[in-house]
Design an enzyme around this catalytic site. Structure first.
Site, PDB file in Angstrom:
ATOM      1  N   ARG A 237       8.614  -7.128  -2.936  1.00 44.99           N
ATOM      2  CA  ARG A 237       7.933  -6.265  -3.894  1.00 44.99           C
ATOM      3  C   ARG A 237       6.525  -6.807  -4.095  1.00 44.99           C
ATOM      4  NH1 ARG A 237      10.634  -2.624  -2.926  1.00 44.99           N
ATOM      5  NH2 ARG A 237      12.126  -1.483  -4.236  1.00 44.99           N
ATOM      6  N   GLU A 266       0.623  -0.729  -6.000  1.00 41.25           N
ATOM      7  CA  GLU A 266       0.534   0.335  -5.002  1.00 41.25           C
ATOM      8  C   GLU A 266       0.676   1.714  -5.659  1.00 41.25           C
ATOM      9  OE1 GLU A 266       4.683   0.831  -2.751  1.00 41.25           O
ATOM     10  OE2 GLU A 266       3.907  -1.222  -2.554  1.00 41.25           O
ATOM     11  N   HIS A 284       3.963   0.550   3.046  1.00 42.11           N
ATOM     12  CA  HIS A 284       5.352   0.470   2.565  1.00 42.11           C
ATOM     13  C   HIS A 284       6.306   1.178   3.535  1.00 42.11           C
ATOM     14  CE1 HIS A 284       7.714  -0.278  -1.372  1.00 42.11           C
ATOM     15  NE2 HIS A 284       8.537  -0.300  -0.346  1.00 42.11           N
TER      16      HIS A 284
END
Length: 318
Positions: A237, A266, A284
């Site tokens: 993360r 993000e 991602h």
């Protein structure tokens, strides 16, 4: 029939399976739920299928003290965007989708390791710019991964999958840090602290859950402990990493480079990261394969089916 809100478009197969048990409403946007949408989801639906970015923080639950919703079936293994403890206080179960994401995420870790160490991102940009003048013996020399030492922070499912790929695929020595002792079926070394491990490895990989306990776990002390030729990889993360400290380490040469698939805020990425040549940036992509997303969705379906039928939830986290 119970009502269900799906907060992002999902593969049609998953939506079809959900329709057997629920009256399904699918939100047609790929952005996170707004503050108002978060609260309306708890008020208006029996169940919600949220995902990354849908910030069900404690304040959301306290603003809806008598929710209609009784389950948040998260699409994804990470659920640090949901305050599971607060949800439980208001009688809302939280589930996730472990296992389905393991191999895909481990593959992205290896992708980032190879791209960073072999400077593939820089190389592609050079070719696309039209400035490549041809091969020569000292062009873009990177680091050969085979036989090097990898250090993995977090030896859960994904950490173990990364370790297997490194050990068996690249002949790498494997060190790791984990909250509890972990025995592997191949030769590994568990190290007491992240800083100690960081000073011994050629590649440091973060593979731990997000949340308050791990926020900025990879910060200045860890990055300063790394060797100048080493690389940092994050597939966990974004808030696990202190991005300001990472930028500093990349700029001053404390580490050779980094590979990131996730970011602290993000989709906002610091301009400094985007301008640096020695960092590989992916959007991602950890689970971005159709069959993986379908498998994730089916796990969410299984949790929601169990809820609708009054059975024990397969993947409850609270």
């Amino acid at each position: 029939m119970k009502t269900l809100l799906v907060t992002r478009p999902l593969p049609q197969t998953i939506l079809d399976n959900l329709a057997y048990h629920y009256e399904v409403s699918v939100r047609d946007r790929n952005t996170p739920l707004t503050d108002e949408e978060l609260r309306n989801a708890l008020r208006g639906f029996d169940a919600v299928l949220p995902t990354l970015g849908d910030m069900f923080e404690a304040s959301v639950f306290f603003d809806v003290p008598n929710p209609k919703c009784r389950i948040l079936a998260n699409f994804g293994v990470g659920f640090n965007h949901i305050d599971a403890k607060a949800a439980a206080e208001f009688g809302i179960a939280v589930t996730n989708t472990p296992g389905a994401v393991t191999d895909a995420t481990a593959d992205i870790a290896m992708t980032l390791m190879l791209m960073s160490a072999r400077r593939a991102g820089e190389g592609e940009r050079l070719v696309r710019s039209g400035q490549w003048t041809g091969w020569h013996p000292t062009q873009m020399l990177g680091m050969h991964l085979s036989g090097k030492t990898v250090g993995i922070v977090g030896m859960g499912r994904i950490g173990q999958a990364i370790a297997q790929r490194c050990f068996f695929g690249f002949g790498m020595r494997v060190q790791f840090v984990n909250r509890s002792p972990r025995r592997m079926e191949f030769d590994t070394q568990q190290v007491e602290t992240i800083e100690k491990m960081a000073g011994q490895v050629d590649v440091l990989v973060a593979a731990i859950p997000g949340g308050p306990e791990t926020r900025h776990l990879i910060g200045q002390s860890v990055l300063n402990a790394m060797q100048p030729h080493s690389y940092f990889i994050n597939i966990s993360r974004g808030d696990v990493v202190d991005e300001a400290a990472l930028v500093e380490a990349l700029e001053n040469g404390s580490i050779a480079g980094a590979g990131l698939d996730v970011y602290e805020n993000e989709p906002v990425i610091p301009e400094a990261l985007k301008t640096l040549e020695n960092v590989t940036l992916l959007p991602h992509l950890g689970t971005a394969a159709l069959e993986v997303r379908v498998n994730m969705g089916q796990m969410a379906v299984n949790n929601l089916e169990a809820f609708a039928e009054g059975r024990k939830l397969p993947n409850r986290v609270n």
